[in-house]
Design a protein around this motif. Structure first.
Motif, PDB file in Angstrom:
ATOM      1  N   ALA A 145       0.814  -1.218   0.000  1.00 40.36           N
ATOM      2  CA  ALA A 145       0.000   0.000   0.000  1.00 40.36           C
ATOM      3  C   ALA A 145       0.845   1.264   0.000  1.00 40.36           C
ATOM      4  CB  ALA A 145      -0.931  -0.004   1.209  1.00 40.36           C
ATOM      5  N   THR A 146       2.079   1.169   0.495  1.00 37.73           N
ATOM      6  CA  THR A 146       2.916   2.382   0.574  1.00 37.73           C
ATOM      7  C   THR A 146       3.318   2.901  -0.797  1.00 37.73           C
ATOM      8  OG1 THR A 146       5.016   1.163   0.697  1.00 37.73           O
ATOM      9  CG2 THR A 146       3.847   1.573   2.779  1.00 37.73           C
ATOM     10  N   ARG A 147       3.199   2.074  -1.820  1.00 34.50           N
ATOM     11  CA  ARG A 147       3.557   2.548  -3.157  1.00 34.50           C
ATOM     12  C   ARG A 147       2.661   3.703  -3.603  1.00 34.50           C
ATOM     13  NH1 ARG A 147       4.721  -2.830  -6.900  1.00 34.50           N
ATOM     14  NH2 ARG A 147       6.279  -3.828  -5.533  1.00 34.50           N
ATOM     15  N   TRP A 148       1.397   3.684  -3.199  1.00 35.95           N
ATOM     16  CA  TRP A 148       0.493   4.766  -3.592  1.00 35.95           C
ATOM     17  C   TRP A 148       0.920   6.088  -2.966  1.00 35.95           C
ATOM     18  CZ3 TRP A 148      -2.239   4.331  -7.699  1.00 35.95           C
ATOM     19  CH2 TRP A 148      -2.808   3.113  -8.080  1.00 35.95           C
ATOM     20  N   LYS A 149       1.358   6.037  -1.719  1.00 33.31           N
ATOM     21  CA  LYS A 149       1.830   7.263  -1.059  1.00 33.31           C
ATOM     22  C   LYS A 149       3.073   7.801  -1.767  1.00 33.31           C
ATOM     23  CE  LYS A 149       1.843  10.338   2.355  1.00 33.31           C
ATOM     24  NZ  LYS A 149       3.019  11.141   2.036  1.00 33.31           N
ATOM     25  N   LYS A 150       3.979   6.918  -2.127  1.00 36.56           N
ATOM     26  CA  LYS A 150       5.182   7.349  -2.842  1.00 36.56           C
ATOM     27  C   LYS A 150       4.821   7.953  -4.199  1.00 36.56           C
ATOM     28  CE  LYS A 150       8.060   3.829  -0.605  1.00 36.56           C
ATOM     29  NZ  LYS A 150       8.776   2.537  -0.784  1.00 36.56           N
ATOM     30  N   ALA A 151       3.833   7.355  -4.864  1.00 43.29           N
ATOM     31  CA  ALA A 151       3.400   7.889  -6.164  1.00 43.29           C
ATOM     32  C   ALA A 151       2.745   9.256  -5.999  1.00 43.29           C
ATOM     33  CB  ALA A 151       2.432   6.910  -6.831  1.00 43.29           C
ATOM     34  N   ALA A 152       1.942   9.405  -4.960  1.00 39.02           N
ATOM     35  CA  ALA A 152       1.289  10.692  -4.700  1.00 39.02           C
ATOM     36  C   ALA A 152       2.329  11.770  -4.390  1.00 39.02           C
ATOM     37  CB  ALA A 152       0.300  10.553  -3.554  1.00 39.02           C
ATOM     38  N   ASP A 153       3.293  11.438  -3.552  1.00 37.03           N
ATOM     39  CA  ASP A 153       4.335  12.409  -3.202  1.00 37.03           C
ATOM     40  C   ASP A 153       5.143  12.815  -4.436  1.00 37.03           C
ATOM     41  OD1 ASP A 153       3.514  12.271  -0.573  1.00 37.03           O
ATOM     42  OD2 ASP A 153       5.143  10.946   0.074  1.00 37.03           O
ATOM     43  N   ALA A 154       5.438  11.829  -5.299  1.00 40.91           N
ATOM     44  CA  ALA A 154       6.220  12.131  -6.501  1.00 40.91           C
ATOM     45  C   ALA A 154       5.423  13.013  -7.457  1.00 40.91           C
ATOM     46  CB  ALA A 154       6.627  10.830  -7.200  1.00 40.91           C
ATOM     47  N   ALA A 155       4.131  12.750  -7.581  1.00 42.59           N
ATOM     48  CA  ALA A 155       3.294  13.565  -8.457  1.00 42.59           C
ATOM     49  C   ALA A 155       3.200  14.993  -7.938  1.00 42.59           C
ATOM     50  CB  ALA A 155       1.907  12.944  -8.585  1.00 42.59           C
ATOM     51  N   LYS A 156       3.033  15.137  -6.633  1.00 43.89           N
ATOM     52  CA  LYS A 156       2.952  16.484  -6.053  1.00 43.89           C
ATOM     53  C   LYS A 156       4.272  17.230  -6.240  1.00 43.89           C
ATOM     54  CE  LYS A 156       0.635  19.631  -3.732  1.00 43.89           C
ATOM     55  NZ  LYS A 156       1.600  20.662  -3.445  1.00 43.89           N
ATOM     56  N   GLN A 157       5.369  16.529  -6.086  1.00 43.68           N
ATOM     57  CA  GLN A 157       6.666  17.165  -6.304  1.00 43.68           C
ATOM     58  C   GLN A 157       6.797  17.615  -7.760  1.00 43.68           C
ATOM     59  OE1 GLN A 157      10.069  14.598  -5.775  1.00 43.68           O
ATOM     60  NE2 GLN A 157      11.525  16.290  -5.794  1.00 43.68           N
ATOM     61  N   ALA A 158       6.347  16.776  -8.693  1.00 40.34           N
ATOM     62  CA  ALA A 158       6.421  17.138 -10.111  1.00 40.34           C
ATOM     63  C   ALA A 158       5.547  18.350 -10.411  1.00 40.34           C
ATOM     64  CB  ALA A 158       5.997  15.942 -10.968  1.00 40.34           C
ATOM     65  N   ILE A 159       4.361  18.399  -9.801  1.00 32.77           N
ATOM     66  CA  ILE A 159       3.473  19.546  -9.989  1.00 32.77           C
ATOM     67  C   ILE A 159       4.110  20.807  -9.428  1.00 32.77           C
ATOM     68  CG2 ILE A 159       1.286  20.563  -9.230  1.00 32.77           C
ATOM     69  CD1 ILE A 159       0.143  17.658  -9.297  1.00 32.77           C
ATOM     70  N   ASP A 160       4.627  20.706  -8.226  1.00 35.61           N
ATOM     71  CA  ASP A 160       5.175  21.890  -7.556  1.00 35.61           C
ATOM     72  C   ASP A 160       6.360  22.474  -8.316  1.00 35.61           C
ATOM     73  OD1 ASP A 160       3.264  21.664  -5.608  1.00 35.61           O
ATOM     74  OD2 ASP A 160       4.585  20.737  -4.116  1.00 35.61           O
ATOM     75  N   ILE A 161       7.234  21.615  -8.803  1.00 31.08           N
ATOM     76  CA  ILE A 161       8.409  22.130  -9.515  1.00 31.08           C
ATOM     77  C   ILE A 161       7.993  22.734 -10.850  1.00 31.08           C
ATOM     78  CG2 ILE A 161       9.032  19.950 -10.668  1.00 31.08           C
ATOM     79  CD1 ILE A 161      11.937  20.600 -10.216  1.00 31.08           C
ATOM     80  N   ALA A 162       6.951  22.169 -11.480  1.00 33.29           N
ATOM     81  CA  ALA A 162       6.479  22.728 -12.745  1.00 33.29           C
ATOM     82  C   ALA A 162       5.783  24.071 -12.533  1.00 33.29           C
ATOM     83  CB  ALA A 162       5.529  21.737 -13.423  1.00 33.29           C
ATOM     84  N   VAL A 163       4.896  24.118 -11.548  1.00 32.16           N
ATOM     85  CA  VAL A 163       4.146  25.352 -11.298  1.00 32.16           C
ATOM     86  C   VAL A 163       5.076  26.476 -10.845  1.00 32.16           C
ATOM     87  CG1 VAL A 163       2.387  26.398  -9.809  1.00 32.16           C
ATOM     88  CG2 VAL A 163       1.978  24.154 -10.845  1.00 32.16           C
ATOM     89  N   SER A 164       6.060  26.140 -10.027  1.00 31.67           N
ATOM     90  CA  SER A 164       6.994  27.173  -9.561  1.00 31.67           C
ATOM     91  C   SER A 164       7.861  27.706 -10.684  1.00 31.67           C
ATOM     92  CB  SER A 164       7.886  26.606  -8.446  1.00 31.67           C
ATOM     93  OG  SER A 164       8.726  25.573  -8.942  1.00 31.67           O
ATOM     94  N   ASN A 165       7.877  26.999 -11.803  1.00 29.75           N
ATOM     95  CA  ASN A 165       8.621  27.464 -12.972  1.00 29.75           C
ATOM     96  C   ASN A 165       7.685  27.939 -14.085  1.00 29.75           C
ATOM     97  OD1 ASN A 165      11.790  26.930 -12.946  1.00 29.75           O
ATOM     98  ND2 ASN A 165      10.786  25.413 -11.633  1.00 29.75           N
ATOM     99  N   GLY A 166       6.505  28.380 -13.680  1.00 30.25           N
ATOM    100  CA  GLY A 166       5.635  29.078 -14.623  1.00 30.25           C
ATOM    101  C   GLY A 166       4.592  28.249 -15.331  1.00 30.25           C
ATOM    102  N   LYS A 167       4.509  26.948 -15.048  1.00 30.06           N
ATOM    103  CA  LYS A 167       3.522  26.116 -15.718  1.00 30.06           C
ATOM    104  C   LYS A 167       2.158  26.256 -15.051  1.00 30.06           C
ATOM    105  CE  LYS A 167       6.384  24.506 -18.727  1.00 30.06           C
ATOM    106  NZ  LYS A 167       6.258  24.913 -20.148  1.00 30.06           N
ATOM    107  N   GLY A 168       1.107  26.058 -15.839  1.00 32.29           N
ATOM    108  CA  GLY A 168      -0.242  26.126 -15.314  1.00 32.29           C
ATOM    109  C   GLY A 168      -1.209  25.461 -16.272  1.00 32.29           C
ATOM    110  N   ILE A 169      -2.422  25.222 -15.825  1.00 34.85           N
ATOM    111  CA  ILE A 169      -3.452  24.684 -16.697  1.00 34.85           C
ATOM    112  C   ILE A 169      -3.863  25.785 -17.682  1.00 34.85           C
ATOM    113  CG2 ILE A 169      -5.824  23.827 -16.795  1.00 34.85           C
ATOM    114  CD1 ILE A 169      -3.913  21.755 -15.736  1.00 34.85           C
ATOM    115  N   TYR A 170      -3.756  25.494 -18.948  1.00 29.26           N
ATOM    116  CA  TYR A 170      -4.048  26.489 -19.983  1.00 29.26           C
ATOM    117  C   TYR A 170      -5.540  26.801 -20.016  1.00 29.26           C
ATOM    118  CZ  TYR A 170      -4.643  28.510 -24.646  1.00 29.26           C
ATOM    119  OH  TYR A 170      -4.983  29.331 -25.693  1.00 29.26           O
ATOM    120  N   LYS A 171      -5.881  28.078 -20.020  1.00 32.02           N
ATOM    121  CA  LYS A 171      -7.274  28.506 -20.060  1.00 32.02           C
ATOM    122  C   LYS A 171      -7.434  29.653 -21.039  1.00 32.02           C
ATOM    123  CE  LYS A 171      -8.141  27.101 -15.267  1.00 32.02           C
ATOM    124  NZ  LYS A 171      -8.553  27.533 -13.917  1.00 32.02           N
ATOM    125  N   VAL A 172      -8.661  29.829 -21.498  1.00 31.93           N
ATOM    126  CA  VAL A 172      -9.006  30.913 -22.411  1.00 31.93           C
ATOM    127  C   VAL A 172     -10.167  31.688 -21.797  1.00 31.93           C
ATOM    128  CG1 VAL A 172     -10.003  31.459 -24.672  1.00 31.93           C
ATOM    129  CG2 VAL A 172      -8.195  29.739 -24.489  1.00 31.93           C
TER     130      VAL A 172
END
Length: 613
Positions: free
Chosen positions: A267-294
């Motif tokens: 079961a701990t694999r899901w927590k590791k996957a969640a943490d890795a995804a959040k880290q990927a989001i945070d590093i992307a957003v902090s470098n200017g990435k965002g959900i594209y909107k019009v």
């Protein structure tokens, strides 16, 4: 066991300088061959060394390239059909080691080339003599190490546990009788290699001497943001049912009895996957990435434009890993209706089950919905469809009109002259119907619409250049929502990040109160719709979830569409009749993985195939 005969997957690389692409000036995905023979000569010359590095990128997938249908992950799922033109072996039931579509040979070639690069590049005095020479060498090694790990990851997705070669360049006397490593060992290996690569990679692709200004010429080159996103994907797969506690595959083992997929759930694999995804989001957003909107006064129109224009306007905002050179034109011509100026090929059909999964504009499913009707026809025209269109296609969510071309839809590109061409006619005698061409018609009565530019024309040729997004932020949001829902049901971030994707698509936010099972269903449906036709996501999702044989996600058997043999007018009920139009081979367990090629199994006597091949 030793062998004097070099394994084919390595022999091709003994003269690798003759096959690796040259062309840093042309771009890392658009290169031409070089004829130098001696590896030593290459690694004393800066240009040739950088050309070798460029060649390592050549197997990064081009997800929109439909030339020769080598990229099978779209046309073998419950998304798309191209059987008027091509029938992959997995669809016909004939998949075997002799005709496997996996590109493992090319992956191993690039893996070996990356190893040679890592062994040789430190000795390049011309690069080291530059003001920033040591930093360049460090970055280049990070790119090569990441790509070596990434190609193993690509093979793992296709083949399951793979043969991991020694981290040194091979010689004729080396022992190539190597068994598969277990899945867990493969994951540990690629994650370790990516971690080492990240230590040498820049955060982003900056202009030399800057930590803020991006260098557009380096678009697509590996950086920490990309590497972290790929880590997220690997850990999500690692936590999924196919690889986590899958006791059904206990018969998949090496000759010495070693089980290759761990049957014990962790079961701990899901927590590791969640943490890795959040880290990927945070590093992307902090470098200017965002959900594209019009922005638009009409919220529905805003959602439509955001989802449609994402692929040519929104990649700078949402794209995480970009492939600057991509064969988009080969995609557009195959999805364009025949009524498109210059005549499109009109043949990448969408199966009915995907059409049905798109929701109504209020987010409700079509099943049992009083607003959904297949037996009436609308009167007012809209910017999405013409008067007389069947009401099964009206009132649907915005992404439906972005992703699916249906009978009565407004032409997605530049139409030929005439009212009949301004709309799309799939009924039998229509402008894009079966009666008008031997093969250029969709068996299902729908073609893919996603990523065809509104100015597209076959002749005169109008192709708007844009990169392919191999990974985008919306995928990371859905990775995070999925993993977190499994690791910590009820965590507020599950809804927060799932709703970010829904809201961009014009759907109302889901409210708190749904249980884990219901949210799992909603997350999987969101992936099916948001990521349809992109990068083989559906192909791999149904496998990692182990649902490829279940109703609603079945990958074999009968698939439905409209009746292409009937209809003489836009509103003809005879056409608008659910009809079994494709009959694929029944799903078999062995289709969870592709086989290694038979020639490889014949040479490597320690290599076992997945049971059933």
């Amino acid at each position: 066991m030793k062998t004097k005969k070099i394994n084919k997957i390595f022999a091709a690389l003994l003269c690798v300088a003759t096959i690796l692409p040259l062309g840093c000036k042309k771009g890392y995905f658009d290169t031409v061959p070089d004829n130098l023979i001696k590896v030593e000569d290459i690694f004393t010359n800066r240009g040739q060394t950088e050309s070798w590095l460029a060649g390592l990128y050549s197997m990064v997938p081009d997800i929109w390239n439909q030339d020769n249908f080598g990229y099978v992950f779209h046309t073998t799922t419950d998304e798309m059909d191209a059987s008027n033109w091509n029938t992959p072996a997995i669809v016909s039931g004939a998949l075997s080691p002799s005709n496997t579509p996996t590109r493992f040979t090319s992956y191993y070639e690039r893996i070996r080339a990356a190893t040679i690069f890592l062994e040789k590049v430190d000795g390049n005095q011309e690069i080291l003599g530059l003001v920033n020479g040591p930093e360049l060498i460090k970055q280049y090694k990070g790119e090569a190490r990441f790509l070596r790990a990434f190609y193993y990851w690509m093979m793992m997705k296709e083949l399951g546990p793979v043969v991991i070669m020694p981290l040194k360049s091979a010689t004729p006397s080396d022992d190539f009788q190597i068994p598969r490593s277990s899945w867990d060992e493969c994951v540990a290996f690629v994650l370790q290699e990516i971690a080492l690569a990240k230590a040498d990679l820049p955060l982003n692709n900056y202009v030399v001497g800057s930590t803020t200004d991006l260098d557009i010429a380096q678009t697509g080159r590996i950086n920490k943001i990309i590497a972290t996103a790929v880590e997220s994907q690997i850990l999500l797969y690692h936590a999924s049912p196919l690889y986590n506690g899958n006791s059904e595959f206990s018969d998949f083992k090496n000759l010495d009895g070693k089980v290759l997929i761990n049957p014990v759930y962790d079961a701990t694999r899901w927590k590791k996957a969640a943490d890795a995804a959040k880290q990927a989001i945070d590093i992307a957003v902090s470098n200017g990435k965002g959900i594209y909107k019009v922005t638009d006064a009409d919220p529905f129109r805003a959602a439509f434009l955001a989802c449609r224009n994402l692929y040519w306007d929104g990649w700078k905002t949402e794209g995480i890993w970009l492939r600057p050179a991509t064969a988009t034109s080969s995609w557009e011509i195959r999805v364009a209706p025949r009524s498109t100026q210059g005549t499109g090929y009109n043949g990448l059909g969408v199966v009915q089950s995907l059409v049905d999964d798109f929701r109504m504009s209020d987010g409700s499913p079509i099943a049992g919905n009083p607003a959904y009707n297949e037996n009436t026809y609308n009167k007012p025209a809209t910017v999405y469809y013409v008067a007389g269109t069947n009401t099964m296609y009206t009132g649907r969510e915005a992404r439906f009109y972005v992703d699916i071309t249906f009978n009565g839809a407004v032409n997605p590109g530049v139409a030929k002259t005439g009212a009949n061409n301004a709309r799309v006619e799939f009924f039998n005698s229509g402008t894009s119907g079966k009666a008008g061409a031997p093969r250029d018609w969709p068996k299902t009565g729908y073609v893919v619409r996603k990523n065809i530019h509104p100015t597209y024309s076959v002749n005169p040729a109008v192709n708007v250049a844009r990169p392919a997004m191999l990974i985008r932020l919306a995928e990371l949001y859905l990775n995070y929502a999925e993993a977190l829902n499994e690791a910590e049901p009820g965590h507020p971030d599950v809804l927060k990040y799932l709703n970010e994707v829904r809201l961009r698509g014009g759907l109302p936010a889901l409210s708190a109160g749904a249980d884990q099972q219901e949210l799992r269903k909603q997350i999987r449906l969101e992936r099916r719709i948001e990521l349809c036709f992109e990068g083989g996501n559906r192909y791999f999702d149904v496998r990692r979830w182990k649902i490829a044989d279940q109703l609603g996600s079945n990958q074999g058997g009968a698939f439905y569409g409209m009746n292409m043999d009937a209809g003489t007018s836009l509103s003809d009920p005879a056409f608008h009749k659910r009809t079994p139009v494709i009959n694929r081979a029944s799903w078999q367990r062995r289709y969870y993985f592709m086989p290694y090629g038979q020639n490889e199994a014949d040479r490597n006597k320690q290599l076992v195939q997945f049971p059933g091949y």
